[in-house]
Design a protein around this motif. Structure first.
Motif, PDB file in Angstrom:
ATOM      1  N   ALA A 243       0.733  -1.297   0.220  1.00  0.00           N
ATOM      2  CA  ALA A 243       0.067  -0.066  -0.029  1.00  0.00           C
ATOM      3  C   ALA A 243       0.942   1.115  -0.094  1.00  0.00           C
ATOM      4  O   ALA A 243       0.412   2.275  -0.685  1.00  0.00           O
ATOM      5  CB  ALA A 243      -0.977   0.197   1.336  1.00  0.00           C
ATOM      6  N   ASP A 245       2.152   4.812   0.746  1.00  0.00           N
ATOM      7  CA  ASP A 245       1.670   5.706   1.530  1.00  0.00           C
ATOM      8  C   ASP A 245       0.311   6.025   1.511  1.00  0.00           C
ATOM      9  O   ASP A 245      -0.300   7.135   1.618  1.00  0.00           O
ATOM     10  CB  ASP A 245       2.503   6.967   1.138  1.00  0.00           C
ATOM     11  N   THR A 246      -0.643   5.044   0.942  1.00  0.00           N
ATOM     12  CA  THR A 246      -1.911   5.074   0.648  1.00  0.00           C
ATOM     13  C   THR A 246      -2.792   5.563   1.943  1.00  0.00           C
ATOM     14  O   THR A 246      -3.468   6.523   1.956  1.00  0.00           O
ATOM     15  CB  THR A 246      -2.530   3.986   0.168  1.00  0.00           C
ATOM     16  N   PHE A 247      -2.248   4.924   2.942  1.00  0.00           N
ATOM     17  CA  PHE A 247      -3.251   5.180   4.354  1.00  0.00           C
ATOM     18  C   PHE A 247      -2.659   6.488   4.976  1.00  0.00           C
ATOM     19  O   PHE A 247      -3.623   7.325   5.560  1.00  0.00           O
ATOM     20  CB  PHE A 247      -2.916   3.934   5.339  1.00  0.00           C
ATOM     21  N   ARG A 249      -2.234   9.075   3.270  1.00  0.00           N
ATOM     22  CA  ARG A 249      -2.843  10.285   2.331  1.00  0.00           C
ATOM     23  C   ARG A 249      -4.303  10.024   2.837  1.00  0.00           C
ATOM     24  O   ARG A 249      -5.057  11.227   2.791  1.00  0.00           O
ATOM     25  CB  ARG A 249      -2.692   9.889   0.748  1.00  0.00           C
ATOM     26  N   LYS A 250      -4.818   9.005   3.142  1.00  0.00           N
ATOM     27  CA  LYS A 250      -6.286   8.978   3.549  1.00  0.00           C
ATOM     28  C   LYS A 250      -6.410   9.556   4.880  1.00  0.00           C
ATOM     29  O   LYS A 250      -7.629  10.344   5.094  1.00  0.00           O
ATOM     30  CB  LYS A 250      -6.649   7.521   3.416  1.00  0.00           C
TER      31      LYS A 250
END
Length: 424
Positions: A243, A245-247, A249-250
């Motif tokens: 994943a 840096d997806t979480f 950014r979320k």
């Protein structure tokens, strides 16, 4: 127009006549008494000054009650959901540690999917190679368990015809039980004796084997639980590495449209990332160093299966404060069973304790102080709490959790008290 007679002048004249001063002499001014209300306030003021400074305490009973109930509910939920939170937190911390390696591979134009797969496979391969290398020594320890049992029996049994220590303890326990049975009455004792005599000899002989089978069954269930949780951790680490840096950014997006709140969230996540990566790197360096030094020392002394005990020392040292004590007791017991000499026990246990103290109290403490900047007393209390809550896993995960809590408390308004208590 008539003037009212001046009443305050009479005490002055009387005072002058009584003191022997003439009427023409100027009368002394008597201090006027303070009003009653002012006297009460002054006495209260003096009482406060005599008792020292006092801070007013305003307690909101409803808010305090709700806070206590929420805290108790949170603690109960953490203890009830231990099998979920332990692999979840362990997977997050390991993913934070390995994420820089995946980023480094991305700089060399390696796709994140391939990089995450390579890193996960490399970690599993390293662990499997270490276990394969040390499996012979671990199997030797298991094969020597019957021999250790005979040694324990021989050590605690005297050869001069007298009863051994274990037999004396058993006799004392039987005497206490007999006295308690006589005090409570003979009916219950006769009933127990009747039930015991009614048992067939095979059942009486197989009582100990039933206990052993219960232990084997409990150990098998524990091993299956550990393997299932380890599998969950591996998959969680892989998906978190995938994943990226997806979480992050979320989470920044969920903080709201305010630019200030987004900046604070980014700073919190960066600080958590740096703190966990630095702490896990410190654990890796110090535990590898301790395992190598322990292996060299135990091999030089002549202790059997030195590699396996060095690996155990490296794993046990992950637990702050309690790990060195566990290492010292384990190696001392092994030295006692092998050499049967107090001098060798002191040598082996002292070497293990000296190495653990050197690495743990000097290297690890210095690195932890530079990385976490936390109060050692607060860290120890938190370890007691997490150890009570989750046992051995709580001792392992307690320090990273407290570090994350400290980072969040430093950036969030209203949590200054927590930050001040955990800080240096």
């Amino acid at each position: 127009m008539q003037l009212a007679p001046s009443e305050p002048a009479q005490p002055a004249v009387q005072a002058a006549s009584t003191s022997g001063v003439g009427p023409g002499a100027p009368a002394r001014k008597e201090p006027e008494p303070a009003p009653d209300s002012g006297a009460g306030a002054a006495s209260d003021e003096l009482t406060l000054q005599a008792g020292g400074l006092r801070l007013p305490l305003h307690v909101h009973a409803r808010g305090l009650s709700l806070g206590i109930l929420a805290t108790l509910a949170c603690v109960f939920a953490l203890q009830w959901a231990q099998k979920f939170f332990v692999p979840f937190l362990l997977g997050i911390f390991i993913a934070y540690t390995l994420n820089p390696v995946v980023r480094w591979l991305e700089r060399w134009r390696v796709k994140r999917v391939i990089g995450a797969t390579l890193v996960t496979a490399l970690i599993l391969g390293a662990m499997g190679g270490t276990l394969y290398r040390l499996q012979g020594e671990f199997f030797n320890i298991i094969d020597e368990l019957p021999t250790l049992t005979h040694k324990v029996t021989r050590i605690f049994t005297s050869g001069d015809g007298q009863r051994s220590t274990i037999q004396q303890v058993q006799a004392a326990a039987a005497e206490i039980e007999r006295a308690a049975s006589n005090a409570t009455g003979g009916e219950q004792r006769r009933a127990v004796q009747k039930r015991t005599n009614s048992l067939p000899p095979a059942a009486a002989a197989g009582a100990s084997s039933i206990r052993v089978m219960d232990w084997v069954l409990a150990g098998s269930v524990g091993l299956a639980t550990f393997l299932s949780q380890a599998t969950m951790v591996v998959f969680l680490v892989f998906f978190l590495l995938l994943a990226g840096d997806t979480f992050k950014r979320k989470l920044v997006k969920l903080t709201g449209p305010s630019l200030t709140r987004k900046k604070v969230t980014v700073h919190i996540l960066d600080d958590i990332n740096n703190a966990i990566q630095s702490y896990m790197f410190m654990l890796l360096v110090t535990n590898l160093l301790l395992a190598l030094l322990t292996w060299a020392a135990l091999r030089a002394i002549g202790l059997e299966n030195a590699g396996a005990w060095a690996a155990f020392a490296g794993l046990a040292h992950v637990i702050p404060y309690f790990g060195p004590l566990l290492i010292t007791l384990a190696t001392g017991a092994v030295a006692f069973f092998q050499f049967e000499s107090l001098r060798m026990v002191i040598l082996v246990a002292g070497s293990s304790l000296g190495i653990a103290t050197l690495v743990g109290m000097v290297v690890a403490t210095w690195m932890t102080g530079r990385i976490a900047r936390m109060n050692p007393a607060a860290v120890f209390v938190s370890l007691l709490f997490w150890g009570w809550l989750w046992g051995m896993w709580g001792l392992l995960l307690g320090v990273p959790v407290v570090m994350v809590l400290k980072v969040v408390a430093e950036r969030v308004e209203g949590m200054e008290v927590v930050s001040e208590l955990l800080g240096e």
